[in-house]
Design a protein around this motif. Structure first.
Motif, mmCIF file in Angstrom:
data_model
loop_
_atom_site.group_PDB
_atom_site.id
_atom_site.type_symbol
_atom_site.label_atom_id
_atom_site.label_comp_id
_atom_site.label_asym_id
_atom_site.label_seq_id
_atom_site.Cartn_x
_atom_site.Cartn_y
_atom_site.Cartn_z
ATOM 1 N N ALA A 164 0.828 -1.203 0.000
ATOM 2 C CA ALA A 164 0.000 0.000 0.000
ATOM 3 C C ALA A 164 0.861 1.251 0.000
ATOM 4 O O ALA A 164 0.532 2.251 -0.657
ATOM 5 C CB ALA A 164 -0.935 -0.010 1.200
ATOM 6 N N ALA A 165 1.971 1.219 0.731
ATOM 7 C CA ALA A 165 2.897 2.350 0.732
ATOM 8 C C ALA A 165 3.513 2.554 -0.645
ATOM 9 O O ALA A 165 3.690 3.689 -1.099
ATOM 10 C CB ALA A 165 3.989 2.129 1.785
ATOM 11 N N MET A 215 7.160 -2.618 10.373
ATOM 12 C CA MET A 215 5.998 -2.741 11.255
ATOM 13 C C MET A 215 4.688 -2.499 10.511
ATOM 14 O O MET A 215 4.023 -1.482 10.660
ATOM 15 C CB MET A 215 6.136 -1.768 12.425
ATOM 16 N N THR A 216 4.321 -3.462 9.687
ATOM 17 C CA THR A 216 3.012 -3.440 9.041
ATOM 18 C C THR A 216 1.948 -3.875 10.051
ATOM 19 O O THR A 216 2.260 -4.416 11.121
ATOM 20 C CB THR A 216 2.978 -4.396 7.842
ATOM 21 N N GLU A 217 0.697 -3.667 9.698
ATOM 22 C CA GLU A 217 -0.383 -4.112 10.589
ATOM 23 C C GLU A 217 -0.341 -5.632 10.770
ATOM 24 O O GLU A 217 -0.612 -6.135 11.865
ATOM 25 C CB GLU A 217 -1.741 -3.680 10.023
ATOM 26 N N LEU A 270 0.253 -10.246 14.362
ATOM 27 C CA LEU A 270 0.598 -11.665 14.455
ATOM 28 C C LEU A 270 1.872 -11.967 15.251
ATOM 29 O O LEU A 270 1.932 -12.992 15.940
ATOM 30 C CB LEU A 270 0.732 -12.259 13.043
ATOM 31 N N TRP A 271 2.888 -11.116 15.130
ATOM 32 C CA TRP A 271 4.184 -11.530 15.663
ATOM 33 C C TRP A 271 4.921 -10.503 16.526
ATOM 34 O O TRP A 271 5.723 -10.867 17.361
ATOM 35 C CB TRP A 271 5.112 -11.951 14.507
ATOM 36 N N ALA A 272 4.689 -9.247 16.305
ATOM 37 C CA ALA A 272 5.450 -8.234 17.033
ATOM 38 C C ALA A 272 4.962 -8.120 18.473
ATOM 39 O O ALA A 272 3.766 -8.019 18.736
ATOM 40 C CB ALA A 272 5.330 -6.882 16.337
ATOM 41 N N GLU A 284 11.597 2.100 14.819
ATOM 42 C CA GLU A 284 10.872 1.013 14.173
ATOM 43 C C GLU A 284 10.657 1.358 12.697
ATOM 44 O O GLU A 284 10.213 2.448 12.374
ATOM 45 C CB GLU A 284 9.523 0.798 14.858
ATOM 46 N N LEU A 285 10.962 0.426 11.830
ATOM 47 C CA LEU A 285 10.814 0.662 10.392
ATOM 48 C C LEU A 285 9.332 0.656 10.013
ATOM 49 O O LEU A 285 8.573 -0.214 10.448
ATOM 50 C CB LEU A 285 11.552 -0.405 9.599
ATOM 51 N N GLN A 286 8.950 1.619 9.163
ATOM 52 C CA GLN A 286 7.557 1.780 8.751
ATOM 53 C C GLN A 286 7.413 1.494 7.254
ATOM 54 O O GLN A 286 8.355 1.686 6.481
ATOM 55 C CB GLN A 286 7.080 3.194 9.068
ATOM 56 N N PRO A 287 6.216 1.047 6.814
ATOM 57 C CA PRO A 287 6.026 0.714 5.402
ATOM 58 C C PRO A 287 6.409 1.844 4.445
ATOM 59 O O PRO A 287 7.002 1.581 3.388
ATOM 60 C CB PRO A 287 4.523 0.402 5.324
#
Length: 255
Positions: free
Chosen positions: A26-27, A196-198, A203-205, A222-225
């Motif tokens: 999406a990004a 850090m996607t949704e 699920l994992w973070a 934190e890395l963002q999309p």
């Protein structure tokens, strides 16, 4: 509206993105729409994809073309490419982003799971390229950006089929860069770190795992999309006209 770098040569370019409806995809879709490109994206998630189209139309006055297709189906890939070309013209930028980072145990993998995982994470990238390459040649060249992952470089063991596929993406990228270079088609890859996607957050973070990962990065955030869009735009643009067969690692400096 996000503050993307602008690459003037991408304006009006016909761009096709796989997995472009959510997460990093999406990004990427937004990043190319912000350039004024004619953007189509393939996804299977209707709600997220429709919401993205509405959001981008409001923000930029331009609505990308959403194509619903199963990327594990070669005929569906061909149909999707034909639809994108019919709407936007010959594709000159292809971004193979779609992936399935499912965690799995060695003992639980059977042939059907292996084939499904490879189909989503590696095989579709080849067949997407196959479907667009002749038109790209006819247009005088273009750029292909394949998304791999740092997971296979870090010996992460929780998803061995996924990491095998992502290692294969690099081999595919380099082989096709050599083959398609004479046709003025550049083929590169991007290897994101833990973005850090949704999906990751759901699920994992955990606070502990994210803090541990961030501590290993040279860049302590934190890395963002959206941070993956800039590298992709660069590699797709003529600013990268001398760059092919490369893997750009965007992981905040772990590797």
């Amino acid at each position: 509206m996000s503050n993307f770098p602008i690459f003037p040569d991408l304006k009006d370019a016909s761009v096709l993105i796989t997995g472009g409806g959510s997460g990093i995809g999406a990004a990427l879709t937004e990043g190319f729409v912000a350039q004024g490109a004619k953007v189509a994206f393939i996804d299977i998630a209707d709600a997220a994809s429709q919401a993205l189209c509405a959001k981008l139309e409001t923000a930029y006055g331009a609505k990308p073309l959403y194509i619903k297709a199963d990327l594990s189906d070669e005929l569906a890939i061909t149909d999707a490419v034909n639809k994108a070309v019919s709407e936007n013209g010959s594709i000159t930028v292809l971004v193979n982003n779609a992936a399935w980072d499912d965690r799995h145990k060695i003992a639980d993998v059977d042939a059907a799971y292996w084939d499904k995982n490879i189909a989503i994470n590696l095989r579709h990238q080849f067949f997407m390229i196959q479907a667009v390459v002749e038109r790209m040649k006819s247009a005088g060249g273009g750029a292909i950006v394949n998304f791999t992952s740092t997971s296979y470089m870090l010996n992460i063991g929780d998803m061995p089929v996924y990491t095998a596929a992502k290692g294969g993406v690099v081999g595919l990228t380099k082989g096709l860069a050599g083959k398609l270079g004479p046709d003025n088609i550049r083929v590169n890859a991007i290897a994101p770190g833990w973005v850090m996607t949704e999906r990751q957050k759901e699920l994992w973070a955990t606070p502990e795992s994210v803090a541990e990962n961030t501590a290993q990065q040279s860049l302590k955030h934190e890395l963002q999309p959206l941070e993956m869009a800039g590298p992709c735009l660069f590699l797709a643009s003529k600013s990268a006209s001398a760059i092919t067969a490369q893997v750009l690692i965007a992981d905040g400096g772990i590797l």
